[in-house]
Write a protein that holds these residues in place. Structure first.
Motif, short mmCIF file in Angstrom:
data_model
loop_
_atom_site.label_atom_id
_atom_site.label_comp_id
_atom_site.label_asym_id
_atom_site.label_seq_id
_atom_site.Cartn_x
_atom_site.Cartn_y
_atom_site.Cartn_z
N ARG A 2 0.80 -1.24 0.00
CA ARG A 2 0.00 0.00 0.00
C ARG A 2 0.83 1.29 0.00
O ARG A 2 0.29 2.36 -0.26
N LYS A 6 2.29 2.81 -7.52
CA LYS A 6 2.26 2.58 -8.97
C LYS A 6 1.40 1.36 -9.33
O LYS A 6 1.46 0.34 -8.66
N SER A 7 0.65 1.49 -10.41
CA SER A 7 -0.06 0.32 -10.93
C SER A 7 0.91 -0.49 -11.79
O SER A 7 1.96 0.02 -12.21
N ASP A 8 0.56 -1.74 -12.07
CA ASP A 8 1.44 -2.58 -12.88
C ASP A 8 1.63 -1.98 -14.28
O ASP A 8 2.72 -2.05 -14.85
N SER A 9 0.56 -1.42 -14.82
CA SER A 9 0.69 -0.87 -16.17
C SER A 9 1.62 0.35 -16.17
O SER A 9 2.40 0.55 -17.11
N GLU A 10 1.56 1.15 -15.12
CA GLU A 10 2.48 2.30 -15.02
C GLU A 10 3.93 1.81 -14.92
O GLU A 10 4.84 2.37 -15.53
N ARG A 11 4.11 0.78 -14.13
CA ARG A 11 5.45 0.21 -13.98
C ARG A 11 5.99 -0.28 -15.32
O ARG A 11 7.15 -0.02 -15.66
N ASP B 361 11.28 -0.41 -6.96
CA ASP B 361 10.61 0.82 -7.39
C ASP B 361 11.50 2.05 -7.17
O ASP B 361 11.47 3.00 -7.97
N GLY B 439 4.73 8.30 -7.33
CA GLY B 439 4.00 7.68 -8.43
C GLY B 439 4.43 8.27 -9.76
O GLY B 439 5.20 9.23 -9.81
N LYS B 440 3.91 7.69 -10.82
CA LYS B 440 4.33 8.10 -12.16
C LYS B 440 3.95 9.56 -12.44
O LYS B 440 4.72 10.33 -13.03
#
Lengths: 447, 492
Positions: A2, A6-11, B361, B439-440
């Protein structure tokens, strides 16, 4: 997880931009021999609910519902609600050391107010932005005195907190700083001035005493200053109970004041984190360790604050710095700042008076071991059994007694250090007294 | 174009002392349930002070407004990305704050009987065990209060072991890319500092090291990955060179956020290291502390760890003070317990796999930034980077704009600056560490801001040189602050 946003698609998109096919490739340049070939042997991640549960269980294994008369460097004082309200603000909690003054004026202004209040309390001209704690402030003060006088030897009173003295020894060992101790008087509990005089020499750069000292006794700052100054040494005055400064004359004759602010709304928290201070006279500013905040103006002419005199510090001076200290205790110092603000001029005095009254009420029922004047702690001789035995009996009544002193002072093995603060209720003190006197606390005693 | 932020009003606020008025109060004490005592009698008339001159006198609502207004003048992680290289400014989970305040933990007195402190001791034992597993080391002390304090502890441990072997030696070797705390620490531990020049690729020069290591060298202090964010790929070789001559390898764990779950210092030859729990393990920086600087060691150094040590016997935790080889205490009591609680909450939340994912990450974010800023900023070392990336202002400096100016302009774009002018081996350094908790979207906005500034430098350098404009405080005169120090408020 949590905390990873990042979402998997962003990664995947980001890996593409980086020109790598998999996350593993990001580490391909590490030699095979250094790579960990297995997962870490740590339990899988858990939820908030389970984390709270885990720590509640641990807390339950500690004490709950006990009354305590422990002091000895860590004191039970009420923490005004405003303290956590302020320090929980993300702007204070989640910011860094205020290097970028334009977007750190909140922290910088609060530190400037902190430095000012510490000066007002201690009678010194200048205070730094805080040290790790009182125990590490002591060697930093001793090293500072050595730099200022060019003399490395330090004389420290045996009535300084025993663990602070241990820390000084650790630091001093490899710096050409011989440390020697001088005694206290068996009748008053104050420093033995003759012993100090005897051990003084022209190689001594620092004389270190504590007031109120480890036994709670208000000690002889003026007399110690005279002896130190006569031989060209600086006097370092240590305090562990900051509330005492609400009523006691500040140690203005000291050259350096090194103290612990735990009493100012900092949870005992099993020994830390706390905040220490170093305050001194104007002429020693450039020998000070730690961060300093100064007043200046911005390019529009408005008052502004910034970190200053950094040429003393490790990130500029490297091996020639006044100290290796980098982190201070900004958030904890902020707790103390809010505490001092809430109580203020009148409140700190009243708070100190309540501590004084409670401790003297309790002490009147014991035979204090020393005749010296004391603030909210005193040494009591335990009759008929050892302090440890008394404490065991008290624990059955959910009372944590005083600190048995034999561990630090073999000559005081029959005594304990007791502390009362504004949080010590009369009924609890009466119960303690009844147990110490060998009677069970009946209703008539508690009434 | 500035897209992330726009102006809003901020309140002015005087200093507490200027707001004070006699008789105002923000406190009320309970009625005293014991007889009052005469202070002059109890303490001696000469020991009782007059009122504290200048101390604040404000009401409760004024107190809360005062600090709330001040707080709005700060930038914080809770506002947005805080890409200070080497500082690992990651999100600080609030659950950690909550659990550190549970009564039985927060009110535990360090001298309460061990039988009533088992929960605290269990927490500490669990932190020790987790850190040993993460670092691959054999034993951990939690006593040091911060990173630099851990460094001092670590170097004293090395000194103690070498002394026991007959010769403490004289020198500590330190690469020129190191943090300033490293040489300052070595000096306090009584060692001379010898700097080692980094190689052309920005890493430890192993052949130079081999020439320098002799019977006078106690240890090499190295940060890995180093302050360029580059993994010291010769580290095993370096350890061998040192060990062959009886010297030790000290690792500054400031950059451990790049390694957790990926590689363990204990597996690549490190003898002693410290961790910064306020970096890698997410305990809040709080405007500059508190931190915690645990030190992890290999077995031969264990006997020298600060006393007391946790000991488990008869199903109970006790404190073991009888440690005859110990270097002594470095701090009163046992360590910054409240910080340890927060770090453990962080470790429990992640678990082993989660910690490794965080590392991945963190590195991904830094590489992502590098790829997209490389066309605009000079990259002095092209070795692969890990959790941070260091550019130089080489191109912009040619137009009269320096790293410090770009940093200040970044504030107008809604970001905290990166670390300026460090490491020293990069002239005009821009040291960027995003951490895994960005985040992105936030990263893309940062990249866009940096590119926009790079373009401004070419078209309108003057704008960049006088930034920031959007803050309530404009550029601060640090020179006057140092020349004429005003370090406390005084009445006009």
């Amino acid at each position: 997880m949590r905390y990873l946003p990042k979402s998997d698609s962003e990664r995947r998109r980001m890996l593409e931009v980086c020109g790598v096919a998999s996350p593993e490739e990001l580490f391909a340049h590490l030699p095979e021999a250094v790579r960990l070939a297995r997962p870490l042997a740590l339990a899988p991640g858990i939820s908030e609910y389970e984390i709270v549960d885990y720590f509640r269980e641990r807390a339950a294994e500690n004490l709950e519902g006990y009354t305590s008369f422990l002091g000895a460097g860590v004191y039970r004082h009420f923490r005004p609600v405003l303290v956590d309200t302020v320090v929980s603000r993300g702007e204070f909690l989640t910011s860094y050391t205020p290097y970028q003054a334009e977007i750190a004026q909140g922290t910088l202004t609060a530190i400037f107010e902190f430095q000012t209040m510490i000066c007002q309390l201690t009678g010194m001209d200048v205070a730094n932005a805080s040290m790790y704690d009182g125990s590490t402030a002591v060697p930093e003060a001793a090293m500072m005195a050595a730099r200022a006088t060019g003399k490395g030897r330090a004389l420290i009173a045996r009535s300084v907190h025993p663990e602070y003295r241990e820390v000084l020894r650790t630091y001093a060992r490899y710096q050409g700083m011989p440390v020697e101790e001088f005694g206290y008087l068996p009748d008053t509990g104050a420093i033995d001035l003759e012993d100090l005089e005897r051990k003084m020499d022209d190689l001594t750069g620092a004389v270190i005493i504590q007031s109120p000292n480890f036994f709670g006794i208000v000690d002889q700052v003026k007399a110690a200053a005279e002896i130190a100054h006569r031989r060209g040494a600086l006097l370092v005055v240590v305090f562990t109970e900051a509330v005492s400064l609400g009523i006691l004359e500040p140690p203005a004759e000291a050259d350096i004041v090194a103290g612990e602010l735990q009493s100012f709304a900092i949870s005992p928290s099993y020994g830390g984190p706390y905040a220490g201070i170093i305050a001194t006279k104007e002429k020693f500013i450039r020998q000070m360790p730690g961060r300093l905040v100064g007043q200046t103006t911005d390019s529009r002419g408005n008052r502004a604050f910034c970190l200053t005199l950094a040429t003393r510090e490790q990130h500029i001076r490297r091996e020639k710095a006044t100290s290796n200290i980098c982190t201070n205790q900004a958030l904890i110092a902020l707790m103390a700042t809010v505490f001092m603000t809430v109580y203020g001029k009148q409140g700190l005095r009243e708070l100190a008076e309540q501590n004084l009254a409670k401790a003297h009420y309790l002490a009147a029922k014991f035979q204090p071991r020393f005749q010296g004047k004391f603030f909210n702690e005193f040494v009591a001789r335990v009759a008929g059994r050892t302090p440890e035995e008394l404490n065991r009996a008290l624990l059955k009544r959910k009372i944590i007694g005083g600190l048995p002193l034999g561990r630090f002072y073999p000559e005081l093995a029959d005594s304990m250090l007791l502390c009362a603060t504004e949080m010590s209720r009369r009924a609890d003190m009466d119960a303690l007294v009844a147990q110490a006197a060998g009677q069970p606390a009946g209703k008539e005693v508690l009434a | 174009m500035i897209t992330k932020v726009r102006n809003h009003l901020s309140q002015n606020e005087a200093l507490l002392f200027e707001r004070s008025s006699p008789g105002k109060k923000a406190f009320q004490l309970p009625a005293l349930d014991v007889p009052p005592v005469d202070a002059a009698e109890a303490l001696g008339a000469g020991n009782v002070r007059a009122a504290i001159e200048g101390f604040p006198e404000v009401s409760e609502v004024e107190a809360i407004r005062h600090f709330t207004r001040l707080s709005t003048w700060n930038y914080a992680i809770d506002h947005g990305m805080y890409p200070l290289g080497s500082c690992t400014m990651k999100y600080n989970p609030r659950i950690n704050e909550l659990v550190a305040r549970i009564d039985g933990l927060a009110w535990a007195h360090p001298y309460q009987p061990e039988s009533l402190a088992q929960g605290s001791m269990e927490v500490m034992a669990r932190v020790e065990a987790a850190l040993a597993e993460i670092t691959g080391m054999d034993a951990v002390t939690l006593q040091p209060a911060a990173g630099a304090h851990g460094e001092l502890t670590g170097i004293l441990l090395i000194r103690a072991l070498l002394e026991k072997r007959g010769n403490p030696r004289k020198k500590i070797l330190i690469p020129d890319s190191a943090h300033g705390t490293n040489p300052a620490t070595a000096a306090i531990a009584g060692y001379m500092v010898q700097n080692i020049k980094s190689s052309d690729t920005g890493v430890l020069d192993v052949s130079a090291l081999a020439q320098l290591v002799d019977q006078d060298v106690a240890a090499l202090m190295v940060t890995n990955p180093n302050t360029l964010g580059v993994f010291e790929h010769n580290i095993i070789q370096a350890a061998e060179i040192l060990h062959k001559k009886g010297a030790m390898l000290y690792m500054d764990g400031a950059n451990m956020n790049a390694l957790v779950g990926i590689a363990r210092p204990g597996d690549f030859g490190v003898d002693v290291m410290h961790l910064n729990l306020h970096k890698t393990f997410s305990t809040p920086h709080g405007g500059g502390g508190p931190g915690a600087g645990p030190v992890a060691v290999k077995k031969p150094l264990e006997p020298f760890l600060p006393a007391p040590r946790l000991k488990h016997s008869a199903r109970k935790w006790t404190w073991d003070y009888k440690r005859k080889h110990s270097i002594g205490r470095v701090k009163a009591f046992y360590g910054n317990f409240g910080v340890l609680v927060r770090a453990l909450a962080y470790i429990l939340a992640h678990g082993g796999e989660g910690l490794r994912n965080a590392t991945v990450d963190a590195v991904l974010n830094a590489v992502y930034i590098r790829k997209q800023l490389e066309p605009y900023f000079d990259l002095p070392y092209s070795s692969p980077n890990m959790h941070e990336v260091v550019f130089s202002d080489h191109r912009q400096a040619a137009l009269g704009v320096h790293t410090g100016d770009i940093a200040k302009r970044l504030i107008d774009y809604g970001f905290h600056p990166y670390t300026v002018s460090f490491p020293l081996i990069v002239h005009g350094a821009l040291m960027i560490e995003p951490t895994e908790t960005e985040g992105k979207l936030e990263l893309d906005q940062f990249i866009e801001a940096m590119i926009s500034i790079a373009k401004e430098v070419e078209t309108d350098p003057h704008t960049v040189k006088n930034a920031p404009y959007g803050t309530r405080t404009s550029r601060v005169d640090e020179v006057t602050a140092a020349r004429k120090p005003v370090l406390r408020w005084k009445p006009a």
